[in-house]
Design an enzyme around this catalytic site. Structure first.
Site, PDB file in Angstrom:
ATOM      1  N   GLU A   7     -32.247  25.043  14.699  1.00 22.11           N
ATOM      2  CA  GLU A   7     -32.118  26.499  14.636  1.00 22.11           C
ATOM      3  C   GLU A   7     -30.828  26.878  13.922  1.00 22.11           C
ATOM      4  OE1 GLU A   7     -33.935  27.712  18.989  1.00 22.11           O
ATOM      5  OE2 GLU A   7     -31.899  26.933  18.878  1.00 22.11           O
ATOM      6  N   ASP A  53     -26.345  34.607  20.332  1.00 25.75           N
ATOM      7  CA  ASP A  53     -26.603  34.367  18.905  1.00 25.75           C
ATOM      8  C   ASP A  53     -25.593  35.060  17.995  1.00 25.75           C
ATOM      9  OD1 ASP A  53     -28.890  33.139  19.946  1.00 25.75           O
ATOM     10  OD2 ASP A  53     -30.147  34.883  19.565  1.00 25.75           O
TER      11      ASP A  53
END
Length: 510
Positions: free
Chosen positions: A194, A14
């Site tokens: 996302e 991430d």
């Protein structure tokens, strides 16, 4: 051609990136590990070094309720749903660094329920390792991002209920919402929207997202609008990047963030896995790839180990040294200072606690480092105790309470033991051998891309004994974390168990 990727090897999912003048800063997720949210620095996008952690005080994030949950992933196999610190975004505005993130903890409706705590932390000196306590705000969703314009701050966030992207203006000092939340991007028809990020370039605002889930179907999509609040027009060729249905070595590509370099070229950082024979031992790592612009749309080059542009931009990278691994100790959920004595000469003493590595809660005595290399070894010299107690201590590769490999000495049975476990794969392996621990013993974990070997060697002896071997596939799952290799100590609850500490020297993860 020089290998560039991954720019942050090992457990580094991430990624989010920002440039301030001529320096780049990057942050990644850490889930249940403490301290959280490592900060990396680079001058050239290739040579990175960790300069601190944004969350380094227990008061900043409660990780006590971050037990990993197991659930079936799209009818394939069990997924390990790691909880904790997810998907940070780093931004810079008017002399202040901002990180916006969320902490996923166990809910009150059973082990499968979650509670999300969205927050913002700041610092004006990123090298001080001093970030503010969190400013919390409320919105049901995940992967929050920040965009600044005209003295105002806006949050973009993925709505967990319907996988749409929402936006609202926020007071970053108080967490107060200054506008109602508005949907700016509807559900595309793909699952798991996302990682929304907004950028301004020319006459357009660009909304970058990830879709498809975090594994094989992971992908990157883009939309644009002439107005910050939309409507956003999806790119007609979405997704603009995915490794799905390719034979590429780097798979699961998604969760990207853009940055413009000092030459005006654009780049994307994203997560991916190095996958061979359905095995990706190091989990999700951070990769770099060039971005070109064609007809006011971004074109992302496929992610390769060499980081080559398929477009016409310059995208020049230096002949850099690559990632510099600075030892950064991690703990499970928290750090009880009274359990650790780490000295400048490399001696580490651990006071055992009652919680084993398999404990989903509580104070585990563990201190480790990320495994950054596909091939190498971790080793430590462990010293004997003055008297036998109901204790175990040793060297472990840990992902969460469901998955670990360990090599340890059991003072109760006077045996050196190996244990391997992966509950989602129904994998369990054990071996043991009687050992007179009258002097130090070397504990060793050797690793390759495809497997692990656990060995020991008595100090002063030339003979190295193998106690266990494990295929790396047995430690590969649908999950979010990567392997952390460290030292641990646990006791059986006897009255005098915490009166002794276990001494380790020469610990290294190479």
């Amino acid at each position: 051609m020089a290998t560039v990727n991954p720019i942050i090897p090992g457990f580094a999912p991430d990624p989010s990136i920002v440039r301030v003048n001529d320096t780049y800063y990057l942050v990644t997720s850490t889930f249940q590990f403490f301290p959280g949210l490592p900060i990396f620095e680079s001058k050239d996008l290739v040579s990175w070094v960790q300069i601190g952690n944004a969350l380094h005080k227990p008061s900043q994030a409660d990780l006590s309720k971050t037990a990993a949950k197991l659930s079936l992933w799209q009818k394939r196999e069990l997924m390990v749903g790691n909880r904790g610190l997810y998907a940070p975004t780093i931004r810079y505005h008017n002399g202040t660094f901002y990180i916006i993130c969320f902490n996923v903890t166990e809910g009150t409706e059973g082990e499968q329920s979650d509670v999300e705590f969205q927050f913002i932390i700041t610092t004006t000196d990123i090298y001080s390792n001093q970030w503010t306590d969190p400013v919390f705000f409320q919105f049901k969703g995940g992967d929050p991002s920040l965009f600044f314009e005209g003295g105002r701050a806006y949050v973009q966030i993925a709505n967990a209920a319907d996988t749409t992207i929402h936006q609202f203006e926020i007071d970053v000092a108080t967490g107060k919402k200054l506008t109602e939340s508005r949907e700016i991007l509807p559900h595309s028809g793909r699952k798991w929207a996302e990682s929304p990020h907004i950028y301004k370039r020319g006459g357009y605002y660009y909304l970058l997202i990830a879709e498809g889930g975090c594994f094989e179907h992971h992908m990157i999509s883009i939309a644009r609008s002439s107005d910050l609040w939309g409507p956003y027009e999806p790119h007609p060729l979405n997704p603009i990047l995915t490794a799905f249905e390719t034979s590429n070595y780097i798979q699961h590509i998604g969760h990207a963030d853009f940055v413009e370099d000092t030459n005006g070229d654009w780049w994307a950082v994203c997560l991916g896995v190095r996958k061979r024979d359905d095995c990706y031992a190091l989990g999700r790592e951070t990769f770099l790839t060039p971005v070109d612009w064609v007809d006011d749309w971004p074109v992302i080059s496929p992610v390769t180990m060499e980081c080559v542009s398929n477009g016409k931009g310059s995208h020049k990278l230096p002949s850099a040294k690559g990632f510099q691994n600075v030892p950064n100790f991690l703990h499970i959920r928290k750090k009880n200072e009274s359990k650790y004595d780490v000295r400048q000469d490399g001696t580490i003493s651990l006071v055992p606690g009652p919680c084993d590595l398999t404990a989903a809660h509580g104070d585990v005595t563990f201190i480790g480092q990320c495994q950054r290399a596909l091939e190498g070894q971790a080793k430590v010299r462990m010293w004997p105790l003055s008297s036998t107690t109901g204790m175990q201590a040793g060297l472990a590769l840990y992902k969460d309470e469901h998955r670990s490999l360990r090599l340890f000495f059991d003072w109760e049975t006077e045996e050196i033991r190996f244990e391997g476990t992966n509950k989602p794969r129904d994998f369990s392996a054990h071996s043991r051998k009687r050992l007179d621990l009258s002097g130090p013993v070397w504990l060793i974990i050797q690793y390759t891309e495809m497997g692990y070997k656990l060995l020991y060697q008595l100090d002063g002896s030339d003979e190295i004994q193998t106690l266990g071997e494990v295929n790396a596939r047995m430690m590969t799952n649908y999950d979010f974390v990567g392997p952390v290799i460290g030292l641990y100590a646990v006791h059986d609850g006897s009255a005098d168990a915490e009166k002794q500490s276990v001494k380790f020297t020469d610990f290294e993860v190479a």
